[in-house]
Write an enzyme that holds these catalytic residues in place. Sequence first.
Site, PDB file in Angstrom:
ATOM      1  N   GLU A 198       2.002  16.207  -6.267  1.00  0.00           N
ATOM      2  CA  GLU A 198       3.226  16.855  -5.765  1.00  0.00           C
ATOM      3  C   GLU A 198       3.046  18.316  -5.350  1.00  0.00           C
ATOM      4  OE1 GLU A 198       6.682  14.476  -8.091  1.00  0.00           O
ATOM      5  OE2 GLU A 198       5.638  15.948  -9.294  1.00  0.00           O
TER       6      GLU A 198
HETATM    7  C1  TNX Z   1       6.625  12.575 -11.008  1.00  0.00           C
HETATM    8  S1  TNX Z   1       4.151  11.195 -11.854  1.00  0.00           S
HETATM    9  C2  TNX Z   1       5.713  13.484 -11.519  1.00  0.00           C
HETATM   10  C3  TNX Z   1       6.044  14.253 -12.713  1.00  0.00           C
HETATM   11  C4  TNX Z   1       7.438  13.954 -13.195  1.00  0.00           C
HETATM   12  C5  TNX Z   1       7.682  12.473 -13.112  1.00  0.00           C
HETATM   13  C6  TNX Z   1       8.989  12.046 -13.694  1.00  0.00           C
HETATM   14  C7  TNX Z   1       3.583  12.518 -11.329  1.00  0.00           C
HETATM   15  C8  TNX Z   1       2.164  12.557 -11.071  1.00  0.00           C
HETATM   16  N1  TNX Z   1       4.424  13.549 -11.093  1.00  0.00           N
HETATM   17  O1  TNX Z   1       5.888  15.635 -12.463  1.00  0.00           O
HETATM   18  O2  TNX Z   1       7.538  14.398 -14.504  1.00  0.00           O
HETATM   19  O3  TNX Z   1       7.633  12.096 -11.764  1.00  0.00           O
HETATM   20  O4  TNX Z   1       9.079  10.659 -13.730  1.00  0.00           O
END
Ligand code: TNX
Length: 463
Positions: A281
Amino acid sequence: MTAASSDSSVQRAARQLSEWIRRSTGIAVAVTTASSGAQPSTIELVVDAQSTTSAEGYDLTIGPRLVTLRAATPAGLFYATQTLRQLLPYWSEYEAVAFRQPRPATLPSVHIRDNPRFEWRGAMLDVARHFFSVEEVKRFIDLEALHKMNRLHLHLADDQGWRIEIRKWPDLTAKGGLTEVGATPGGFYTQAQFAELVSYAAERFVTIVPEIDMPGHTNAALASYPELNCNGQPPPPFTGIDVGFSALCVDKEITYRFLDDVVGEIAGLTRGPYFHAGGDEVRKLTADQYRAFVERVQAIVQAHGKEMIGWDEIAAATLAPTSIVQHWRPNAATAALARAPRLVLSPGNRAYLDMKYDGETRLGLDWAGRIPVRASYDWDPAALVPGARAILGVEAPLWSETVATMRDVEFLAMPRLAALAEVSWSPQAARDWDDFSARLGAQAPRWTALGINFYRAPEIPWK
Ligand code: TNX
């Protein structure tokens, strides 16, 4: 009498077994290292390199006079003791009961030959969004051990908090460890406490996979050290739950000196071969900046003798043959995933323990959908990424934006952790929902004895 190999972890498993028997029957079973020569009334734990089971497999034979647990490795024997534990009465889990008179307990006469399908049978706990104490993490490890799981991925740093002491960069915890989501007090593990967790896990054949998420999800580090920011200005601490707004300054050399120190200190504290570098992300960098960053971090991780693992976005970079991609986005491009040298599967719509069960679940998120128990159980990891080169296994992440206590953790994890443990252990052909839900329902008295705050999903025939 329990005759055990002299290996210290086998001795430990034998003592634990003897304790469960004492609790359930009142009978004290001595633990010895002698080979019994199949003496009657003996429980034998045998490490046998010639055993035909796989590295973590075992044979368990319960006969009229002798119980034999046999495996090629201490890990396999440990799993055999967990299976025997589940055959003992549920009240063997009560620590504080002492029977005045011995009580009989009957074991079924069985021969079980059991081998895991995957080598990676993991769970992840996010200790960054909400901090969990050493004792709480140990309890989570206990839940994993009960289910023959062998990886604990700890998400040790995110925007909201930095949770592990780094001696060369003390403000990471002195400043970056202070808070958590909701602005309640955070916390962190000293290196000694982290080492204690590593040992506790290793005694239960669980390998800790430490994650420092980067280059995004780094507000806690950026707030602790101004020089890590491109503009030299530290942002304020963050206690909300947005994602994607932070990034390390990838053009500054100090960023890589910092990461070298962090990876080096953490690599020195872990026994497993892995270092998880996050990589998810990132919305603040160009695609080229991102790829170059991942490749540079990969070199740092390798220089410290570890294999890099990262969230599925890292598949865009050129990866070493030992590097591991952790699939999480249900809609991630499967072509890129198929090229990954090695894969761990955590599809958000199946494996995420922080997704709500249904519309009535108070805790959890639902960005990947709602995950009733059946959805976490009824899928085939081998069918997820067509053409995948090497699937190491499955991991169930529990993100803690909405989860602040161990009771919350248990409510979301149980029973789905059990479902995902079976997904990663049992061959596809041996798995069937109706059969599973009946066996799951039978766990209720044991889980109650263990004090687990599990969700009594209405579709499960709980005992
Ligand atoms: C996505 S899963 C994210 C996390 C959040 C999560 C909540 C991932 C690699 N990144 O930063 O906590 O969703 O479900």
